[in-house]
Scaffold this motif. Structure first.
Motif, PDB file in Angstrom:
ATOM      1  N   ALA A   6       0.821  -1.088  -0.014  1.00 57.22           N
ATOM      2  CA  ALA A   6       0.010  -0.055  -0.079  1.00 57.22           C
ATOM      3  C   ALA A   6       0.966   1.119  -0.030  1.00 57.22           C
ATOM      4  O   ALA A   6       0.630   2.338  -0.690  1.00 57.22           O
ATOM      5  CB  ALA A   6      -1.025  -0.017   1.137  1.00 57.22           C
ATOM      6  N   SER A   7       2.122   1.181   0.577  1.00 58.27           N
ATOM      7  CA  SER A   7       2.734   2.461   0.844  1.00 58.27           C
ATOM      8  C   SER A   7       3.367   3.064  -0.396  1.00 58.27           C
ATOM      9  O   SER A   7       3.564   4.120  -0.826  1.00 58.27           O
ATOM     10  CB  SER A   7       3.916   2.225   1.669  1.00 58.27           C
ATOM     11  N   THR A   8       3.521   1.917  -1.587  1.00 61.20           N
ATOM     12  CA  THR A   8       4.153   2.384  -2.659  1.00 61.20           C
ATOM     13  C   THR A   8       3.069   3.000  -3.630  1.00 61.20           C
ATOM     14  O   THR A   8       3.366   3.909  -4.482  1.00 61.20           O
ATOM     15  CB  THR A   8       4.354   1.109  -3.677  1.00 61.20           C
ATOM     16  N   HIS A   9       1.998   3.178  -3.213  1.00 60.90           N
ATOM     17  CA  HIS A   9       0.685   3.794  -3.833  1.00 60.90           C
ATOM     18  C   HIS A   9       0.195   5.278  -3.193  1.00 60.90           C
ATOM     19  O   HIS A   9      -0.469   5.996  -3.592  1.00 60.90           O
ATOM     20  CB  HIS A   9      -0.501   3.321  -4.047  1.00 60.90           C
ATOM     21  N   ALA A  10       0.999   5.301  -1.993  1.00 62.49           N
ATOM     22  CA  ALA A  10       0.583   6.469  -1.099  1.00 62.49           C
ATOM     23  C   ALA A  10       0.565   7.828  -1.855  1.00 62.49           C
ATOM     24  O   ALA A  10      -0.056   8.706  -1.620  1.00 62.49           O
ATOM     25  CB  ALA A  10       1.350   6.438   0.219  1.00 62.49           C
ATOM     26  N   THR A  11       1.609   8.086  -2.703  1.00 69.71           N
ATOM     27  CA  THR A  11       1.871   9.205  -3.382  1.00 69.71           C
ATOM     28  C   THR A  11       1.761   9.297  -4.857  1.00 69.71           C
ATOM     29  O   THR A  11       2.152   9.991  -5.480  1.00 69.71           O
ATOM     30  CB  THR A  11       3.291   9.727  -2.887  1.00 69.71           C
ATOM     31  N   ASP A  12       0.859   8.448  -5.254  1.00 65.21           N
ATOM     32  CA  ASP A  12       0.337   8.348  -6.735  1.00 65.21           C
ATOM     33  C   ASP A  12      -0.575   9.233  -7.189  1.00 65.21           C
ATOM     34  O   ASP A  12      -0.665   9.370  -8.444  1.00 65.21           O
ATOM     35  CB  ASP A  12       0.222   6.899  -7.101  1.00 65.21           C
ATOM     36  N   ASN A  13      -1.130  10.186  -6.470  1.00 69.24           N
ATOM     37  CA  ASN A  13      -2.273  11.190  -6.607  1.00 69.24           C
ATOM     38  C   ASN A  13      -3.306  10.785  -7.274  1.00 69.24           C
ATOM     39  O   ASN A  13      -3.781  11.036  -8.432  1.00 69.24           O
ATOM     40  CB  ASN A  13      -1.535  12.086  -7.757  1.00 69.24           C
ATOM     41  N   LYS A  14      -3.822   9.345  -7.116  1.00 72.63           N
ATOM     42  CA  LYS A  14      -4.856   8.706  -7.733  1.00 72.63           C
ATOM     43  C   LYS A  14      -5.907   8.541  -6.533  1.00 72.63           C
ATOM     44  O   LYS A  14      -5.694   8.370  -5.418  1.00 72.63           O
ATOM     45  CB  LYS A  14      -4.441   7.161  -8.109  1.00 72.63           C
ATOM     46  N   HIS A  15      -7.258   8.491  -6.836  1.00 74.78           N
ATOM     47  CA  HIS A  15      -8.318   8.093  -6.159  1.00 74.78           C
ATOM     48  C   HIS A  15      -8.318   6.604  -5.960  1.00 74.78           C
ATOM     49  O   HIS A  15      -8.771   5.883  -6.985  1.00 74.78           O
ATOM     50  CB  HIS A  15      -9.495   8.632  -6.563  1.00 74.78           C
ATOM     51  N   HIS A  16      -8.022   5.918  -4.931  1.00 75.29           N
ATOM     52  CA  HIS A  16      -8.022   4.752  -4.835  1.00 75.29           C
ATOM     53  C   HIS A  16      -9.535   3.998  -4.386  1.00 75.29           C
ATOM     54  O   HIS A  16     -10.135   4.456  -3.243  1.00 75.29           O
ATOM     55  CB  HIS A  16      -7.222   4.002  -3.783  1.00 75.29           C
ATOM     56  N   ILE A  17     -10.002   3.277  -5.538  1.00 75.46           N
ATOM     57  CA  ILE A  17     -11.509   2.673  -4.905  1.00 75.46           C
ATOM     58  C   ILE A  17     -11.194   1.261  -4.947  1.00 75.46           C
ATOM     59  O   ILE A  17     -10.979   0.621  -6.032  1.00 75.46           O
ATOM     60  CB  ILE A  17     -12.387   3.186  -6.313  1.00 75.46           C
ATOM     61  N   LEU A  18     -11.710   0.838  -3.750  1.00 73.25           N
ATOM     62  CA  LEU A  18     -11.889  -0.873  -3.828  1.00 73.25           C
ATOM     63  C   LEU A  18     -13.283  -1.107  -3.881  1.00 73.25           C
ATOM     64  O   LEU A  18     -14.205  -0.844  -3.009  1.00 73.25           O
ATOM     65  CB  LEU A  18     -11.398  -1.372  -2.395  1.00 73.25           C
ATOM     66  N   LEU A  19     -13.424  -1.740  -5.325  1.00 77.59           N
ATOM     67  CA  LEU A  19     -14.759  -2.039  -5.378  1.00 77.59           C
ATOM     68  C   LEU A  19     -15.136  -3.648  -5.241  1.00 77.59           C
ATOM     69  O   LEU A  19     -14.416  -4.636  -6.051  1.00 77.59           O
ATOM     70  CB  LEU A  19     -15.204  -1.721  -6.976  1.00 77.59           C
ATOM     71  N   ALA A  20     -16.213  -3.749  -4.243  1.00 77.18           N
ATOM     72  CA  ALA A  20     -16.507  -5.137  -3.957  1.00 77.18           C
ATOM     73  C   ALA A  20     -17.696  -5.666  -4.368  1.00 77.18           C
ATOM     74  O   ALA A  20     -18.518  -4.873  -4.519  1.00 77.18           O
ATOM     75  CB  ALA A  20     -16.139  -5.409  -2.585  1.00 77.18           C
ATOM     76  N   ALA A  21     -17.926  -7.220  -4.496  1.00 75.65           N
ATOM     77  CA  ALA A  21     -19.315  -7.593  -4.580  1.00 75.65           C
ATOM     78  C   ALA A  21     -19.452  -9.027  -3.783  1.00 75.65           C
ATOM     79  O   ALA A  21     -18.400  -9.596  -3.868  1.00 75.65           O
ATOM     80  CB  ALA A  21     -19.473  -7.873  -6.099  1.00 75.65           C
ATOM     81  N   SER A  22     -20.646  -9.189  -3.352  1.00 74.90           N
ATOM     82  CA  SER A  22     -21.028 -10.209  -2.762  1.00 74.90           C
ATOM     83  C   SER A  22     -21.941 -11.151  -3.370  1.00 74.90           C
ATOM     84  O   SER A  22     -22.467 -10.506  -4.469  1.00 74.90           O
ATOM     85  CB  SER A  22     -21.309 -10.064  -1.085  1.00 74.90           C
ATOM     86  N   GLY A  23     -22.327 -12.222  -2.817  1.00 70.54           N
ATOM     87  CA  GLY A  23     -23.383 -13.101  -3.518  1.00 70.54           C
ATOM     88  C   GLY A  23     -24.931 -12.422  -3.900  1.00 70.54           C
ATOM     89  O   GLY A  23     -25.601 -12.777  -3.069  1.00 70.54           O
ATOM     90  N   SER A  24     -24.841 -11.666  -4.841  1.00 73.02           N
ATOM     91  CA  SER A  24     -26.280 -11.564  -5.447  1.00 73.02           C
ATOM     92  C   SER A  24     -26.252 -11.200  -7.003  1.00 73.02           C
ATOM     93  O   SER A  24     -25.193 -11.050  -7.652  1.00 73.02           O
ATOM     94  CB  SER A  24     -26.477 -10.038  -4.857  1.00 73.02           C
ATOM     95  N   VAL A  25     -27.341 -11.619  -7.467  1.00 74.67           N
ATOM     96  CA  VAL A  25     -27.525 -11.371  -9.099  1.00 74.67           C
ATOM     97  C   VAL A  25     -27.093 -10.095  -9.506  1.00 74.67           C
ATOM     98  O   VAL A  25     -26.427  -9.954 -10.598  1.00 74.67           O
ATOM     99  CB  VAL A  25     -29.068 -11.832  -9.602  1.00 74.67           C
ATOM    100  N   ALA A  26     -27.179  -8.920  -8.694  1.00 77.26           N
ATOM    101  CA  ALA A  26     -26.702  -7.681  -9.183  1.00 77.26           C
ATOM    102  C   ALA A  26     -25.253  -7.517  -9.261  1.00 77.26           C
ATOM    103  O   ALA A  26     -24.729  -6.546  -9.948  1.00 77.26           O
ATOM    104  CB  ALA A  26     -27.283  -6.820  -7.978  1.00 77.26           C
TER     105      ALA A  26
END
Length: 217
Positions: free
Chosen positions: A1-21
């Motif tokens: 994680a530390s290698t990305h701390a200064t990359d000037n990006k918005h970090h989005i962790l996009l997750a999905a659990s068990g649903s048809v959606a």
């Protein structure tokens, strides 16, 4: 994680659990990836992966999502402990927590909703949630949000236990009371199972807009 701390990006962790959606996950990822300042990582539970196995154009193979620009990685439970841990090794669910500026769980199944509220951490997704820095004091970053978009059968949504769990997320942990959770309530429509009523995931375009608003995209 530390290698990305200064990359000037918005970090989005996009997750999905068990649903048809879960079939909306590729659309959400592609829409967010349209922003050049975004870095995306995807996280799926074992149940969620069943909906992305090349069944149709709407349900591409999970591996194909790696081709979406700015999707840096796709994680599943098996990635957590690939080798026996020794002192000095990183721990994936902690690294993902540190890396993310925001976490989005869309869809959040009834099962994962219950686990989140009761602190169960028995897979990679719920371990990240359980390890979330709810104060901003651990990661020395402003308080980071978890956006959750429940999706389930109408009867599941209408059960009293669901109401109590939603009450915790909104009334105790919600952003409106100074917390770290934003719950995007499901919508009423005819579901994939044929039932009609509340429980369909919040419109995927609305989820994208809410993430954009929160990150100032």
């Amino acid at each position: 994680a530390s290698t990305h701390a200064t990359d000037n990006k918005h970090h989005i962790l996009l997750a999905a659990s068990g649903s048809v959606a879960t079939i909306k996950l590729p659309l959400i990822a592609a829409a967010l990836a349209a922003h050049p300042t975004v870095s995306l990582r995807l996280l799926l539970t074992p149940s969620a992966t069943h909906f992305l196995q090349s069944q149709s154009a709407e349900q591409p193979a999970l591996e194909s999502l790696a081709a979406i620009p700015r999707v840096d990685a796709i994680y599943q439970d098996a990635d957590e402990w690939t080798v026996p841990w020794v002192r000095g090794n990183s721990i994936l669910h902690i690294e993902l927590r540190k890396w993310a500026h925001v976490m989005v769980v869309a869809p959040m199944s009834a099962n994962t909703l219950a686990k989140m509220v009761h602190g169960v951490a028995d897979n990679l997704l719920t371990s990240v949630i359980r390890a979330w820095d709810t104060t901003g004091l651990v990661d020395l970053y402003r308080k980071k949000l978890i956006l959750v978009a429940p999706a389930m059968n109408t009867a599941m949504w209408e059960q009293p236990i669901t109401g109590r769990q939603v009450g915790v997320l909104e009334g105790e942990w919600g952003v409106k009371v100074g917390g770290w959770v934003e719950l995007l309530r499901p919508q009423e429509k005819t579901l994939s199972c044929g039932d009609t009523g509340n429980g369909a995931m919040y419109e995927w375009t609305g989820i994208v807009r809410e993430v954009e608003r929160r990150l100032g995209l």
